[in-house]
Design a protein around this motif. Structure first.
Motif, short mmCIF file in Angstrom:
data_model
loop_
_atom_site.label_atom_id
_atom_site.label_comp_id
_atom_site.label_asym_id
_atom_site.label_seq_id
_atom_site.Cartn_x
_atom_site.Cartn_y
_atom_site.Cartn_z
N PHE A 217 2.96 -5.12 0.47
CA PHE A 217 3.29 -6.81 1.44
C PHE A 217 2.18 -6.17 2.45
O PHE A 217 1.93 -6.81 3.36
N ARG A 218 2.43 -4.88 3.48
CA ARG A 218 1.78 -4.77 4.12
C ARG A 218 0.02 -4.88 3.95
O ARG A 218 -0.23 -5.22 5.31
N HIS A 219 -0.19 -4.39 2.47
CA HIS A 219 -1.76 -4.58 2.99
C HIS A 219 -2.25 -5.97 3.00
O HIS A 219 -2.90 -6.70 3.13
N LYS A 220 -0.80 -7.15 2.19
CA LYS A 220 -1.07 -8.91 2.65
C LYS A 220 -0.65 -9.04 3.07
O LYS A 220 -2.12 -9.90 3.79
N LEU A 221 -0.16 -8.32 4.32
CA LEU A 221 -0.14 -8.74 5.66
C LEU A 221 -1.35 -8.16 6.64
O LEU A 221 -1.86 -8.92 7.57
N VAL A 222 -1.40 -7.06 6.51
CA VAL A 222 -3.03 -6.72 7.26
C VAL A 222 -4.01 -8.01 6.83
O VAL A 222 -4.98 -8.35 7.36
#
Length: 270
Positions: A160-165
């Motif tokens: 999710f962190r990478h999707k947000l970035v």
């Protein structure tokens, strides 16, 4: 694409902050595309004519504000809706000088005018800052950005962190892409370097047009980088540049590894 917030196990407060974070960058792009519709027909026609030339977009949005024009912006920030007569009294200059300043600020899309109907005689035009003008006049999001970035890094779900970035970098990239002229990858990299420099991030095109390298000589987000052990900022910047230039870019060298600059090159050239 909707992000799977529920499945990521994100606490409600983190979810809300993530949405605010994304909304802020969406607002940047919306501001750049909506200013013309808020102007009078005459001003809108002038603005549209200028925007037809891709090379003029960056010039309009990134002109240096003159000190005399800054005074107008400060007044409209604290007293929105002033007319030419009221501005003349407060600035103690002629009406002609006020109109010249307002014309410059309208072309830069920092000020818009609205017609106020009167019972008799000519209508009166009132002036106010646009959303872009409000940001340029001195709004500071740094404390907010640092707090949000810390929350992003603390997300328990790595995917999710990478999707947000990725979502944030794409929105930022779309904004920059709209300010770059059409052309080859090297030409857009060169234009991107100039645009970053105008925004106080020293950058240049190295290697020439045959083997272009976008050399960024200072981190655009130094405060965020200090708290970024995962190097998510590097990931965001690389993806943002790829979106803006229209070509997958790779980070060949990074200042965090001891190099004098961060160097980006097109994947197709590596």
């Amino acid at each position: 694409m909707r992000l799977p917030l529920a499945s990521a196990g994100i606490r409600p407060i983190q979810t809300r902050i993530a949405v605010w974070f994304l909304s802020y960058f969406v607002m940047i792009k919306q501001t750049l595309t909506q200013q013309t519709s808020n102007q009078s027909p005459r001003r809108a026609a002038d603005a549209v004519g200028s925007l037809d030339d891709d090379a003029n977009k960056a010039t309009m949005a990134n002109q240096v504000i003159r000190p005399v024009d800054q005074l107008v912006l400060e007044l409209l920030r604290t007293e929105p809706g002033l007319n030419v007569g009221e501005l003349t009294e407060r600035l103690e200059v002629t009406a002609t000088a006020v109109r010249q300043r307002l014309d410059r600020l309208e072309v830069m899309r920092l000020v818009q005018r609205n017609k106020r109907a009167t019972l008799r005689g000519r209508p009166v035009y009132e002036y106010a800052l646009t959303a872009l003008g409000l940001r340029r006049v001195g709004v500071n999001y740094m404390d907010f950005a640092i707090a949000v970035w810390e929350v992003v890094q603390d997300f328990p779900d790595e995917s999710f962190r990478h999707k947000l970035v990725d979502a944030v970098s794409r929105k930022m990239g779309e904004t920059y892409a709209s300010l770059l002229p059409k052309g080859s990858t090297a030409e857009r990299m060169d234009a991107m370097a100039k645009l970053l420099t105008e925004r106080k991030v020293p950058a240049r095109l190295a290697g020439g047009l045959n083997l272009p390298i976008l050399e960024v000589q200072a981190c655009p987000y130094p405060d965020l980088m200090q708290e970024d052990e995962l190097r998510l900022i590097c990931e965001l910047e690389q993806q943002m540049l790829s979106e803006a230039i229209g070509e997958p870019m790779e980070l060949a060298c990074c200042r965090l590894d001891g190099y004098s600059s961060c160097q980006y090159r097109a994947v197709s050239e590596s």
